[in-house]
Enzyme design. Structure first.
Site, PDB file in Angstrom:
ATOM      1  N   ASP A  66       0.877  -1.164  -0.044  1.00 37.89           N
ATOM      2  CA  ASP A  66      -0.135  -0.069  -0.118  1.00 37.89           C
ATOM      3  C   ASP A  66       0.946   1.341  -0.005  1.00 37.89           C
ATOM      4  O   ASP A  66       2.189   1.291   0.285  1.00 37.89           O
ATOM      5  CB  ASP A  66      -0.680   0.037   1.269  1.00 37.89           C
ATOM      6  CG  ASP A  66      -0.120  -0.435   2.408  1.00 37.89           C
ATOM      7  OD1 ASP A  66       0.795  -0.406   2.769  1.00 37.89           O
ATOM      8  OD2 ASP A  66      -1.107  -0.630   3.452  1.00 37.89           O
ATOM      9  N   ASN A 132      -7.571  -2.878  14.204  1.00 42.85           N
ATOM     10  CA  ASN A 132      -8.740  -3.218  14.043  1.00 42.85           C
ATOM     11  C   ASN A 132      -8.957  -4.355  13.200  1.00 42.85           C
ATOM     12  O   ASN A 132      -9.942  -4.683  12.485  1.00 42.85           O
ATOM     13  CB  ASN A 132      -9.556  -1.987  13.437  1.00 42.85           C
ATOM     14  CG  ASN A 132      -9.024  -1.562  12.227  1.00 42.85           C
ATOM     15  OD1 ASN A 132      -8.150  -2.037  11.598  1.00 42.85           O
ATOM     16  ND2 ASN A 132      -9.585  -0.456  11.655  1.00 42.85           N
ATOM     17  N   HIS A 134      -7.505  -4.637  10.248  1.00 46.07           N
ATOM     18  CA  HIS A 134      -6.918  -4.422   8.740  1.00 46.07           C
ATOM     19  C   HIS A 134      -5.628  -4.978   8.356  1.00 46.07           C
ATOM     20  O   HIS A 134      -4.808  -5.280   9.113  1.00 46.07           O
ATOM     21  CB  HIS A 134      -7.134  -2.863   8.474  1.00 46.07           C
ATOM     22  CG  HIS A 134      -5.820  -2.097   8.809  1.00 46.07           C
ATOM     23  ND1 HIS A 134      -6.017  -0.817   9.423  1.00 46.07           N
ATOM     24  CD2 HIS A 134      -4.689  -2.047   8.549  1.00 46.07           C
ATOM     25  CE1 HIS A 134      -4.935  -0.190   9.634  1.00 46.07           C
ATOM     26  NE2 HIS A 134      -4.178  -1.046   9.420  1.00 46.07           N
ATOM     27  N   GLU A 139      -9.919  -1.930   5.463  1.00 47.94           N
ATOM     28  CA  GLU A 139     -10.446  -1.651   6.742  1.00 47.94           C
ATOM     29  C   GLU A 139     -11.545  -2.628   6.766  1.00 47.94           C
ATOM     30  O   GLU A 139     -12.011  -3.298   6.076  1.00 47.94           O
ATOM     31  CB  GLU A 139     -10.811  -0.013   6.701  1.00 47.94           C
ATOM     32  CG  GLU A 139      -9.781   0.683   6.647  1.00 47.94           C
ATOM     33  CD  GLU A 139      -8.963   0.912   7.873  1.00 47.94           C
ATOM     34  OE1 GLU A 139      -8.840  -0.108   8.769  1.00 47.94           O
ATOM     35  OE2 GLU A 139      -8.346   1.932   8.048  1.00 47.94           O
TER      36      GLU A 139
HETATM   37  C1  GLP Z   1      -0.400   0.277   8.263  1.00 48.42           C
HETATM   38  C2  GLP Z   1      -0.125  -0.698   7.194  1.00 48.42           C
HETATM   39  C3  GLP Z   1      -0.398  -2.046   7.525  1.00 48.42           C
HETATM   40  C4  GLP Z   1       0.195  -2.506   8.664  1.00 48.42           C
HETATM   41  C5  GLP Z   1      -0.199  -1.563   9.900  1.00 48.42           C
HETATM   42  C6  GLP Z   1       0.585  -1.880  11.334  1.00 48.42           C
HETATM   43  O1  GLP Z   1      -1.874   0.324   8.752  1.00 48.42           O
HETATM   44  N1  GLP Z   1      -1.070  -0.377   6.064  1.00 48.42           N
HETATM   45  O2  GLP Z   1      -0.199  -2.705   6.282  1.00 48.42           O
HETATM   46  O3  GLP Z   1       0.143  -3.945   9.152  1.00 48.42           O
HETATM   47  O4  GLP Z   1       0.240  -0.256   9.554  1.00 48.42           O
HETATM   48  O5  GLP Z   1       1.485  -1.228  11.604  1.00 48.42           O
HETATM   49  P1  GLP Z   1       2.540  -1.421  12.978  1.00 48.42           P
HETATM   50  O6  GLP Z   1       3.427  -2.574  12.219  1.00 48.42           O
HETATM   51  O7  GLP Z   1       3.357  -0.094  12.908  1.00 48.42           O
HETATM   52  O8  GLP Z   1       1.780  -1.728  13.883  1.00 48.42           O
END
Ligand code: GLP
Length: 233
Positions: A66, A132, A134, A139
Site C-alpha cells: 500500500d 482493528n 485491517h 479496513e
Molecule cells: C499500516 C499498514 C499495515 C500495517 C499496519 C501495522 O496501517 N497499512 O499494512 O500492517 O500499519 O503497523 P505497525 O507494524 O506499525 O503496527
C-alpha cells in the site's frame, strides 16, 4: 482447529529470525521470485536482519501492499520512503514496485498495479495487522473479493498511524491498497503481530469465524498461512 501455522516467539527480534529462516529456505529452493512486502514498525527488525545478511534478492521482484494518496517518495511519511530507508537503499532487488500515491489518475494506477500483480503472482506476502484487524489498508467491511483500490482510512487507523507522521505533514485520509483478493492470491502468507495492541485482531483470527468486520479472518480460508506472534493466545 484451523489451518493457521502459529509460531510463538519471545518478541520482534525472534520473530524476524523466524521470517529470515523461512525466506532463506524459499530462496535456496528457488521458490521465491515474487515477494510481497509490508510497511509499519513491525517490519523494521525483519528488514534489518535481511540487510545485515548475505541473502541474495537480485533475482526477486517485490510489490508493496500500500501507499498513501497524495504523498510520494520524497516525503519521509510515505511508504516508498520507508522502504528505501529500511531496505531498498541497502539491498539489491530485480525490481521493486509500490503504487504511486501521486498518480494523476488513481483508478488507472490501481488497475495497472493489479495487472502487474496478475502477471507476477506473489510467492510470499508478508503482512502486519492493524489494531482493528485491517490488512494492508483493507479496513473492516472491505469486500473479500477486493483488488487494488483507493481506500478511505478509518478514524482509528488515522489516529494510530498519524503518530508516526513527521514534519507537521497531515496524514492522508485515503491510500492505494492491494485488495483482500490480491493479497490472498499469494501462495504463502506470513503475518507478524507483536504486543497487546494486536491481541484483539489475533484473537479474532484464532476464534475461527470468517467475517468482513475483521479482515484478518479471511486468512482462515488460505492454504498456507504462518502467524508469528509473542502473544499467548
Ligand atoms: C499500516 C499498514 C499495515 C500495517 C499496519 C501495522 O496501517 N497499512 O499494512 O500492517 O500499519 O503497523 P505497525 O507494524 O506499525 O503496527
Amino acid at each position: 482447529m484451523n489451518n493457521v501455522n502459529l509460531v510463538k516467539v519471545e518478541g520482534p527480534e525472534q520473530g524476524a529470525e523466524h521470517v529470515f529462516g523461512m525466506i532463506k529456505e524459499e530462496l535456496e529452493n528457488k521458490r521465491l521470485n515474487v515477494l510481497g512486502l509490508a510497511t509499519g514498525s513491525t517490519m523494521i527488525p525483519v528488514y534489518k536482519k535481511w540487510v545485515e545478511s548475505d541473502l541474495d534478492f537480485k533475482g526477486v521482484i517485490t510489490f508493496n501492499l500500500d501507499e498513501y494518496v497524495g504523498i510520494g517518495a520524497a516525503s519521509p511519511n510515505s511508504y516508498a520512503y520507508f522502504m528505501n530507508e529500511h531496505l531498498f537503499d541497502k539491498k539489491k532487488f530485480k525490481e521493486t514496485h509500490i503504487a504511486n500515491g501521486l498518480a494523476d489518475d488513481l483508478d488507472e494506477e490501481c488497475a495497472s498495479y493489479e495487472a502487474m500483480l496478475n502477471e507476477n503472482p506473489l510467492d510470499i506476502q508478508l503482512l502486519g495487522v492493524g489494531e482493528n484487524g485491517h490488512i494492508a489498508f483493507n479496513e473492516p467491511g472491505t469486500p473479500f473479493d477486493s483488488v487494488t483500490h483507493v481506500a478511505e482510512l478509518t478514524d482509528s487507523t488515522l489516529g494510530v498511524n498519524s503518530q508516526y507522521f513527521e514534519n507537521d505533514e497531515a496524514i492522508p485520509e485515503t491510500a492505494i491498497t492491494m485488495g483482500i483478493q490480491s493479497i490472498t492470491n499469494a501462495k504463502k502468507l506470513i503475518l507478524l503481530a507483536f504486543g497487546e495492541k494486536k491481541r484483539a485482531a489475533i484473537s479474532k483470527l484464532l476464534e475461527g469465524t470468517v467475517t468482513t468486520e475483521w479482515p484478518i479472518t479471511k486468512l482462515l480460508e488460505h492454504k498456507d498461512v504462518t502467524v508469528i506472534t509473542d502473544l499467548d493466545v
